[in-house]
Design a protein around this motif. Structure first.
Motif, PDB file in Angstrom:
ATOM      1  N   VAL A 161     -13.374   1.641  -9.876  1.00 21.59           N
ATOM      2  CA  VAL A 161     -12.469   1.947 -10.984  1.00 21.59           C
ATOM      3  C   VAL A 161     -11.340   2.882 -10.575  1.00 21.59           C
ATOM      4  CG1 VAL A 161     -13.743   3.959 -11.851  1.00 21.59           C
ATOM      5  CG2 VAL A 161     -12.459   2.527 -13.447  1.00 21.59           C
ATOM      6  N   ILE A 162     -11.456   3.595  -9.427  1.00 19.56           N
ATOM      7  CA  ILE A 162     -10.479   4.634  -9.120  1.00 19.56           C
ATOM      8  C   ILE A 162      -9.392   4.201  -8.144  1.00 19.56           C
ATOM      9  CG2 ILE A 162     -12.276   6.367  -9.515  1.00 19.56           C
ATOM     10  CD1 ILE A 162     -12.106   7.038  -6.509  1.00 19.56           C
ATOM     11  N   PHE A 163      -9.495   3.014  -7.538  1.00 18.26           N
ATOM     12  CA  PHE A 163      -8.497   2.696  -6.507  1.00 18.26           C
ATOM     13  C   PHE A 163      -8.054   1.238  -6.525  1.00 18.26           C
ATOM     14  CE2 PHE A 163     -12.532   1.635  -4.567  1.00 18.26           C
ATOM     15  CZ  PHE A 163     -12.261   0.530  -3.774  1.00 18.26           C
ATOM     16  N   ARG A 164      -6.814   1.066  -6.116  1.00 25.09           N
ATOM     17  CA  ARG A 164      -6.259  -0.241  -5.787  1.00 25.09           C
ATOM     18  C   ARG A 164      -6.174  -0.295  -4.273  1.00 25.09           C
ATOM     19  NH1 ARG A 164      -1.527  -0.019  -8.382  1.00 25.09           N
ATOM     20  NH2 ARG A 164      -2.492  -0.897 -10.252  1.00 25.09           N
ATOM     21  N   ALA A 165      -6.857  -1.233  -3.651  1.00 27.10           N
ATOM     22  CA  ALA A 165      -7.016  -1.239  -2.198  1.00 27.10           C
ATOM     23  C   ALA A 165      -5.814  -1.833  -1.484  1.00 27.10           C
ATOM     24  CB  ALA A 165      -8.267  -2.033  -1.822  1.00 27.10           C
ATOM     25  N   GLU A 166      -5.616  -1.370  -0.252  1.00 24.54           N
ATOM     26  CA  GLU A 166      -4.693  -2.052   0.647  1.00 24.54           C
ATOM     27  C   GLU A 166      -5.301  -3.407   0.998  1.00 24.54           C
ATOM     28  OE1 GLU A 166      -1.808  -1.006   1.483  1.00 24.54           O
ATOM     29  OE2 GLU A 166      -1.867   1.087   0.836  1.00 24.54           O
ATOM     30  N   ILE A 167      -4.463  -4.410   1.196  1.00 27.52           N
ATOM     31  CA  ILE A 167      -4.939  -5.783   1.389  1.00 27.52           C
ATOM     32  C   ILE A 167      -4.608  -6.272   2.800  1.00 27.52           C
ATOM     33  CG2 ILE A 167      -4.731  -8.176   0.593  1.00 27.52           C
ATOM     34  CD1 ILE A 167      -6.145  -6.336  -1.398  1.00 27.52           C
ATOM     35  N   GLU A 168      -5.590  -6.908   3.435  1.00 31.96           N
ATOM     36  CA  GLU A 168      -5.340  -7.612   4.694  1.00 31.96           C
ATOM     37  C   GLU A 168      -4.590  -8.898   4.344  1.00 31.96           C
ATOM     38  OE1 GLU A 168      -4.489  -9.003   7.531  1.00 31.96           O
ATOM     39  OE2 GLU A 168      -6.016  -7.840   8.634  1.00 31.96           O
ATOM     40  N   GLU A 169      -3.287  -8.897   4.598  1.00 33.61           N
ATOM     41  CA  GLU A 169      -2.429  -9.959   4.082  1.00 33.61           C
ATOM     42  C   GLU A 169      -2.752 -11.325   4.672  1.00 33.61           C
ATOM     43  OE1 GLU A 169      -0.470  -9.714   1.635  1.00 33.61           O
ATOM     44  OE2 GLU A 169      -0.483  -7.530   1.393  1.00 33.61           O
ATOM     45  N   ARG A 170      -3.366 -11.373   5.843  1.00 36.52           N
ATOM     46  CA  ARG A 170      -3.654 -12.661   6.475  1.00 36.52           C
ATOM     47  C   ARG A 170      -4.802 -13.406   5.810  1.00 36.52           C
ATOM     48  NH1 ARG A 170      -3.271  -9.826  12.332  1.00 36.52           N
ATOM     49  NH2 ARG A 170      -3.989  -8.121  10.991  1.00 36.52           N
ATOM     50  N   CYS A 171      -5.641 -12.683   5.052  1.00 38.07           N
ATOM     51  CA  CYS A 171      -6.769 -13.374   4.427  1.00 38.07           C
ATOM     52  C   CYS A 171      -7.191 -12.759   3.094  1.00 38.07           C
ATOM     53  CB  CYS A 171      -7.964 -13.419   5.375  1.00 38.07           C
ATOM     54  SG  CYS A 171      -8.430 -11.838   6.042  1.00 38.07           S
ATOM     55  N   GLY A 172      -6.448 -11.793   2.579  1.00 38.98           N
ATOM     56  CA  GLY A 172      -6.655 -11.305   1.224  1.00 38.98           C
ATOM     57  C   GLY A 172      -7.795 -10.329   1.029  1.00 38.98           C
ATOM     58  N   THR A 173      -8.379  -9.806   2.092  1.00 32.73           N
ATOM     59  CA  THR A 173      -9.539  -8.916   1.963  1.00 32.73           C
ATOM     60  C   THR A 173      -9.094  -7.491   1.645  1.00 32.73           C
ATOM     61  OG1 THR A 173     -10.781 -10.260   3.530  1.00 32.73           O
ATOM     62  CG2 THR A 173     -11.576  -8.015   3.164  1.00 32.73           C
ATOM     63  N   PRO A 174      -9.694  -6.856   0.638  1.00 29.51           N
ATOM     64  CA  PRO A 174      -9.338  -5.476   0.296  1.00 29.51           C
ATOM     65  C   PRO A 174      -9.915  -4.479   1.301  1.00 29.51           C
ATOM     66  CG  PRO A 174     -10.391  -6.625  -1.557  1.00 29.51           C
ATOM     67  CD  PRO A 174     -10.633  -7.432  -0.334  1.00 29.51           C
ATOM     68  N   GLY A 175      -9.201  -3.357   1.467  1.00 36.48           N
ATOM     69  CA  GLY A 175      -9.631  -2.308   2.384  1.00 36.48           C
ATOM     70  C   GLY A 175     -10.597  -1.335   1.731  1.00 36.48           C
ATOM     71  N   PHE A 176     -11.807  -1.781   1.468  1.00 32.46           N
ATOM     72  CA  PHE A 176     -12.810  -0.931   0.823  1.00 32.46           C
ATOM     73  C   PHE A 176     -13.271   0.228   1.709  1.00 32.46           C
ATOM     74  CE2 PHE A 176     -13.580  -4.920  -1.543  1.00 32.46           C
ATOM     75  CZ  PHE A 176     -13.655  -4.441  -2.844  1.00 32.46           C
ATOM     76  N   LYS A 177     -13.057   0.131   3.012  1.00 25.00           N
ATOM     77  CA  LYS A 177     -13.652   1.105   3.917  1.00 25.00           C
ATOM     78  C   LYS A 177     -12.675   2.195   4.359  1.00 25.00           C
ATOM     79  CE  LYS A 177     -17.786  -0.676   4.029  1.00 25.00           C
ATOM     80  NZ  LYS A 177     -17.715  -1.559   2.869  1.00 25.00           N
ATOM     81  N   ARG A 178     -11.498   2.241   3.736  1.00 24.27           N
ATOM     82  CA  ARG A 178     -10.582   3.363   3.955  1.00 24.27           C
ATOM     83  C   ARG A 178      -9.734   3.543   2.709  1.00 24.27           C
ATOM     84  NH1 ARG A 178      -8.637   6.745   7.905  1.00 24.27           N
ATOM     85  NH2 ARG A 178      -6.574   7.591   7.426  1.00 24.27           N
ATOM     86  N   VAL A 179     -10.255   4.327   1.781  1.00 20.97           N
ATOM     87  CA  VAL A 179      -9.593   4.568   0.500  1.00 20.97           C
ATOM     88  C   VAL A 179      -9.220   6.049   0.429  1.00 20.97           C
ATOM     89  CG1 VAL A 179      -9.841   4.512  -2.002  1.00 20.97           C
ATOM     90  CG2 VAL A 179     -10.954   2.743  -0.605  1.00 20.97           C
ATOM     91  N   PRO A 180      -7.947   6.403   0.518  1.00 20.31           N
ATOM     92  CA  PRO A 180      -7.579   7.823   0.404  1.00 20.31           C
ATOM     93  C   PRO A 180      -7.874   8.352  -0.997  1.00 20.31           C
ATOM     94  CG  PRO A 180      -5.788   6.523   1.375  1.00 20.31           C
ATOM     95  CD  PRO A 180      -6.774   5.557   0.800  1.00 20.31           C
ATOM     96  N   VAL A 181      -8.650   9.419  -1.076  1.00 18.63           N
ATOM     97  CA  VAL A 181      -8.966  10.029  -2.370  1.00 18.63           C
ATOM     98  C   VAL A 181      -8.806  11.537  -2.282  1.00 18.63           C
ATOM     99  CG1 VAL A 181     -10.575   8.208  -3.047  1.00 18.63           C
ATOM    100  CG2 VAL A 181     -11.447  10.243  -1.880  1.00 18.63           C
ATOM    101  N   LEU A 182      -8.525  12.144  -3.419  1.00 11.41           N
ATOM    102  CA  LEU A 182      -8.434  13.596  -3.549  1.00 11.41           C
ATOM    103  C   LEU A 182      -9.689  14.100  -4.240  1.00 11.41           C
ATOM    104  CD1 LEU A 182      -6.956  16.350  -3.560  1.00 11.41           C
ATOM    105  CD2 LEU A 182      -5.871  15.624  -5.712  1.00 11.41           C
ATOM    106  N   VAL A 183     -10.344  15.063  -3.595  1.00  8.18           N
ATOM    107  CA  VAL A 183     -11.532  15.700  -4.164  1.00  8.18           C
ATOM    108  C   VAL A 183     -11.137  17.107  -4.595  1.00  8.18           C
ATOM    109  CG1 VAL A 183     -13.939  16.372  -3.770  1.00  8.18           C
ATOM    110  CG2 VAL A 183     -12.982  14.368  -2.581  1.00  8.18           C
ATOM    111  N   TYR A 184     -11.272  17.397  -5.890  1.00 10.74           N
ATOM    112  CA  TYR A 184     -10.876  18.725  -6.356  1.00 10.74           C
ATOM    113  C   TYR A 184     -11.844  19.232  -7.425  1.00 10.74           C
ATOM    114  CZ  TYR A 184      -8.495  16.116 -10.147  1.00 10.74           C
ATOM    115  OH  TYR A 184      -8.182  15.282 -11.199  1.00 10.74           O
ATOM    116  N   GLY A 185     -11.792  20.526  -7.705  1.00  8.13           N
ATOM    117  CA  GLY A 185     -12.746  21.166  -8.597  1.00  8.13           C
ATOM    118  C   GLY A 185     -12.564  20.760 -10.038  1.00  8.13           C
ATOM    119  N   GLU A 186     -13.640  20.874 -10.771  1.00  5.21           N
ATOM    120  CA  GLU A 186     -13.626  20.519 -12.194  1.00  5.21           C
ATOM    121  C   GLU A 186     -12.787  21.524 -12.980  1.00  5.21           C
ATOM    122  OE1 GLU A 186     -16.423  17.709 -13.606  1.00  5.21           O
ATOM    123  OE2 GLU A 186     -14.855  17.334 -12.156  1.00  5.21           O
TER     124      GLU A 186
END
Length: 756
Positions: free
Chosen positions: A731-756
Motif C-alpha cells: 500500500v505504501i509504494f509504487r515500484a520501479e518497473i523492469e521495462e523489458r518485461c514489466g516486473t516491479p522492483g519489490f526488492k529495492r523500495v526507498p522508504v523513510l522511517v521516522y518517529g511517531e
C-alpha cells in the motif's frame, strides 16, 4: 571500501540477529508442525491427500505425481515439506456456509487480513457482487454464462486474463487458446511479477527461458551459487540437495542482503538424526550485498576470475558471442566502483571467485531477490555471463537454474500463457486457427493494471491468483480493477482480491476443485522441466456446487466460439487437451500418450548436456551489464514536514516463514524473531544511528502512502536496508518497473522511517 575489511567465512558479515532468532532453520519446529497437524482431527484427510498421486500444491520444487505423494522425480522418498502441509490444510477446510454472505457486507469483508480471509473456508457455490449491492449473493450457472458471454463479446483488445501457477497445464492451454481465438493477447500471469526477467534474459542469452539443470544433473554439482533466494522458507526441498552437496565436499555460495538462518544451517526431516540434533551447514561463504547491486557483485566475481587468469577463453571463443565486449567492460570497471556499488569487499568477492574456480561443476541458481528489480534482466545476464566465463554450462552438473515459485507457474508459460509467445507455438496455433494471431501487443500484469486504470479493459477472467494483493500501489490497483465492467474469479478459497478487487458492474466468483480433488486427470510442470501426471480425486465438500476449471473454460469457449477451431466440449475429456498440447508445445510430445503410458517425463530440448544453444547462431550471446546507480532519495523528497527526523533505507518486501505467495498461514515469523506482521526488520546500527530503539513504533513512508505504528525489530540485514512483509506493505509504494518485461522492483523500495 577497505580490501582487508572482509568476512571470507560462512558467518554472514551482518549477522546481528535478534535474541528471538533460532540458531538454525527447520528441525524440531517442523517436526512438531507435522505432528500437530497429522495427528489432529484433520489428520486422516491430510494423510490421504499427502499420499494422493498428484503434485504438491506449493512450490515448483514440489513432489508427487505417479511416483507417489512423497517421491521426487528421481524416486527419492521423504520429500514433502511443511509448505505442502500448510497448503493442503487450508484446502481441506469446511465450506463457507451460504448464510455467511447474508450476514457480512463487502465493507466488513474488506477489514479481513489475508490470514482471516483464507480461514473463512472453501468457496462452495458461485456468488456475484452486483453494482450498487453491498453483499455477495448466490448466482445460477445459467446467469453466469449469460453474463460471461456478454462480457467476452467486447472488443478483443478490451478483454484480458490473469492467472497463477495453482492450476493445471490443461486449464492453462485452454485459457490461452480461448483468448487467442477471441483475438486477444492479453494473457497476464503471476510470473510477470516474479521470474519474467529470468525467462526474458535466459531466452535472449541462451535460447531457452527455463532451467537447463535437471534434478539428476544437480546431484553431480560440487558448487552451487544461490543468489536472491530464501530456499529455507520457500523451497525447502532444495535444501535437501544443498545438504547432500555439502556432505560430498561441495561448496555453497549464498548471496543475499538478509542473513537467513536456514541458509546458514538447516535441519531437514529427510535427515532425521541431524534434524533432531545438529543440523547441517549450508553456506560456505555468505555475501550480503546492497539491495539492487547484484550486477556489481557478479561483475566483481568476473573481474577476480579475469585477474587470476581463470577465464575459459577457449570456451568463450567456441560457444559464445559478444564475449570480447563483456571482457572489456570488466577490465574497464574498477574495483573501487564495484565494491562501493555492492558493499561487499574485494577479498570477499575474490574468495567467492576462488571457490567457483576450485570447483569442477558449478550451478548458478537464483530467485526473486535477483529478478524483482528495475534492472532484473541485467542481473540475470550477469549470472549467465559468469556461468559462461567459467565454462559452467552445457555439462552435467553445471548450468543456470532459476528457482521458480508457484507449483505450476512454469507450466503456464510453457502452455503459452504469456505476452512473449514462442514463435513455434504461434505457428502451431495459427495452423490450428487457419489464420494469423492478433498482432496487437498483449498486456502483461503491470500493463494490465495501467490499461484498466485508463479505462481500456472491460472484461477480466482470473484463473487462480490474487491480482489485487500481488501488485504494488494497492489503492491504484483497487481503483483500476473497479473500472472494469466484469471480473470473473476462479478460486478454491477466498483471498483479499475477492473483497478489494471488485468490478464496476459484476464481480463473479466461480468455486473450483483443487488439484487433488479434480475429477479430471491433469498435468503440471516443475521448475526443472519435469511433467507430472495428477490422478483424479474427490472433494470432501460433498454438497458443494463446484466445477472443474477445464469444464468451465470449455463450456464458456463453446458458447463464445461454437466449434471453432475445435470441439470445445469434447475437450472436457482432458486426454484430448493433452493431444492438442503435444501438437502445439515444443518438447511436450510425450504428453500425447501419457494417459496410456503413465510415463512422466522431462521436457525435451531444455536440459543442456552439451554447450549447443537453441539460438539463431547456435551460440550463447553475452550482454554487457551496466552497474546500477543506487542513490537513495533524501528526506525532503518525501511528503513530510521539513523538520522530520528519520532514516531512509532500501526496503525489501518479502514473505514470512508461514506464507505462500499472498496467503498468510501464521502471523509470526519464528526464523527472523518477528512476533507479528506490522514490523520492519532493520540493522541495529541503522536503528541506533537514527536515534531509535528496538521495539519502538515508527511510521514507514513510501512514495504513495505510509504505514503507522510499525514496530522496529533488530535483524541480520545489512546496513542501509530493511525488510517488511508483502502484501501488507504494497500500500505504501509504487515500484520501479523492469521495462523489458514489466516486473516491479519489490526488492529495492526507498522508504523513510521516522518517529511517531
Amino acid at each position: 571500501m577497505d580490501k582487508n575489511n572482509s568476512h571470507p567465512q560462512p558467518t554472514p558479515p551482518f549477522d546481528n540477529r535478534n535474541q528471538d532468532t533460532p540458531e538454525m532453520g527447520g528441525g524440531l519446529s517442523v517436526i512438531g508442525y507435522w505432528a500437530e497437524h497429522t495427528l489432529s482431527p484433520e489428520g486422516a484427510k491430510l494423510w490421504q491427500t499427502l499420499l494422493h498421486k498428484s503434485a504438491c500444491l506449493s512450490c515448483a520444487w514440489g513432489t508427487g505425481g505417479q511416483k507417489g505423494g512423497f517421491t521426487n522425480e528421481e524416486g527419492e522418498k521423504l520429500q514433502r515439506c511443511m509448505k505442502s502441509v500448510e497448503s493442503i490444510s487450508a484446502e481441506i477446510k469446511p465450506a463457507i456456509p451460504q448464510h455467511f454472505f447474508e450476514q457480512y457486507n463487502i465493507n466488513q469483508l474488506q477489514q479481513l487480513t489475508s490470514r482471516e480471509a483464507d480461514r473463512l473456508g472453501r468457496w462452495s457455490f458461485p456468488v456475484i457482487l452486483r453494482s450498487g449491492k453491498s453483499h455477495y449473493e448466490r448466482i445460477t450457472w445459467d446467469e453466469i454464462y449469460q453474463i460471461a458471454q456478454t462480457a467476452f463479446a467486447k472488443m478483443p483488445e478490451r478483454v484480458a486474463s490473469y492467472s497463477s501457477g495453482r492450476s493445471s497445464n490443461e486449464a492453462a492451454f485452454l485459457l490461452q487458446l480461448m483468448m487467442r481465438t477471441l483475438g486477444s493477447n492479453n494473457l497476464a500471469d503471476c510470473s510477470d511479477l516474479c521470474h519474467a526477467p529470468s525467462t526474458f534474459g535466459l531466452k535472449q542469452s541462451i535460447g531457452t527461458g527455463t532451467s537447463v539443470v535437471s534434478l539428476e544433473s544437480l546431484k553431480h554439482s560440487d558448487c552451487i551459487v544461490l543468489a536472491g533466494s530464501n530456499a529455507a522458507y520457500n523451497h525447502p526441498r532444495l535444501m535437501n540437495e544443498l545438504i547432500k552437496l555439502r556432505e560430498r565436499g561441495g561448496k555453497v555460495i549464498i548471496i543475499n542482503p538478509m542473513m537467513e538462518v536456514g541458509l546458514v544451517k538447516f535441519a531437514s526431516p529427510a535427515f532425521p538424526v541431524k534434524s533432531l540434533f545438529t543440523g547441517s551447514d549450508i553456506a560456505s561463504i555468505y555475501l550480503q550485498p546492497i539491495p539492487g547491486s547484484d550486477v556489481a557483485l557478479f561483475t566483481g566475481i568476473q573481474k577476480a576470475l579475469l585477474e587470476s587468469n581463470k577465464i575459459q577463453h577457449d570456451f568463450l571463443q567456441a560457444y559464445t558471442e559478444n564475449w570480447q565486449a563483456v571482457i572489456t567492460h570488466i577490465e574497464n570497471t574498477s574495483w573501487e566502483t564495484i565494491t562501493t556499488t555492492c558493499g561487499v569487499s574485494q577479498t570477499e568477492i575474490e574468495t567467492a571467485a576462488k571457490l567457483i574456480t576450485n570447483s569442477q561443476k558449478v550451478v548458478f541458481a537464483w530467485a526473486m531477490g535477483i529478478t524483482q528489480h528495475q534492472n532484473g534482466v541485467d542481473n540475470v545476464y550477469s549470472i549467465v555471463n559468469t556461468a559462461l566465463i567459467t565454462g559452467n554450462i552445457g555439462r552435467e552438473g553445471t548450468g543456470v537454474m532459476p528457482v521458480r515459485g508457484h507449483s505450476n507457474v512454469q507450466g503456464f508459460g510453457s502452455m503459452g500463457v504469456t505476452v512473449q509467445l514462442k514463435q513455434e507455438i504461434q505457428q502451431a496455433l495459427e495452423k490450428l486457427l487457419g489464420r494469423s494471431l492478433s498482432k496487437v501487443k498483449g498486456y502483461d500484469t503491470h500493463a494490465l493494471i495501467e490499461a484498466a486504470d485508463a479505462g481500456k479493459v472491460d472484461t477480466l477472467i482470473c484463473v487462480g491468483g490474487n491480482l489485487y494483493a500481488a501488485n504494488p500501489d494497492s489503492e491504484k490497483v483497487k481503483r483500476a480493477l473497479n473500472k472494469i465492467e466484469t471480473i470473473i474469479y476462479l478460486a478454491t478459497k477466498p483471498n483479499l482480491g475477492h473483497f478489494h478487487g471488485l468490478a464496476n458492474q459484476n464481480t463473479i466468483i466461480i468455486p473450483v476443485f483443487n488439484r487433488f480433488e479434480n475429477p479430471h486427470k491433469t498435468t503440471v510442470e516443475s521448475g526443472n522441466n519435469f511433467v507430472r501426471l495428477n490422478d483424479e480425486g474427490e472433494t470432501h465438500l460433498k454438497t458443494a456446487d463446484l466445477i472443474a476449471e477445464v469444464d468451465f473454460l470449455t463450456e464458456l469457449a463453446a458458447r463464445i466460439h461454437g466449434e471453432y477451431p475445435v470441439n470445445w466440449r469434447k475437450l472436457q475429456d482432458t486426454k484430448y487437451v493433452r493431444q492438442l498440447i503435444a501438437q502445439t508445445i515444443p518438447g511436450y510430445e510425450k504428453i500425447a500418450t501419457i494417459d496410456e503410458t503413465q510415463e512422466e517425463f522431462t521436457i525435451g530440448g531444455r536440459i543442456f548436456d552439451t554447450p549447443q544453444f537453441p539460438t539463431s547462431s547456435g551460440k550463447a550471446k553475452m550482454f554487457v551489464t551496466p552497474l546500477p546507480q543506487l542513490k537513495l532519495p533524501e528526506i525532503k523528497d518525501f511528503d513530510v514536514a521539513e523538520d522530520t527526523q528519520g532514516i531512509i533505507v532500501a526496503l525489501m518486501t518479502g514473505r514470512s516463514y508461514a506464507q505462500h505467495n499472498t496467503v498468510v498461514y501464521q502471523i509470526e515469523d519464528k526464523y527472523r524473531g518477528i512476533p507479528h506482521r506490522n514490523c520492519i526488520l532493520m540493522n541495529k546500527d541503522d536503528v541506533e544511528k537514527a536515534g531509535f530503539k528496538q521495539h519502538q513504533r515508527v511510521t514507514v513512508q513510501g512514495n504513495v502512502g505510509k504505514l503507522e505504528n510499525v514496530e522496529i525489530i533488530y535483524g541480520a540485514v545489512r546496513e542501509g536496508a530493511g525488510v517488511m512483509f508483502y502484501p501488507e506493505v504494497n500500500v505504501i509504494f509504487r515500484a520501479e518497473i523492469e521495462e523489458r518485461c514489466g516486473t516491479p522492483g519489490f526488492k529495492r523500495v526507498p522508504v523513510l522511517v521516522y518517529g511517531e
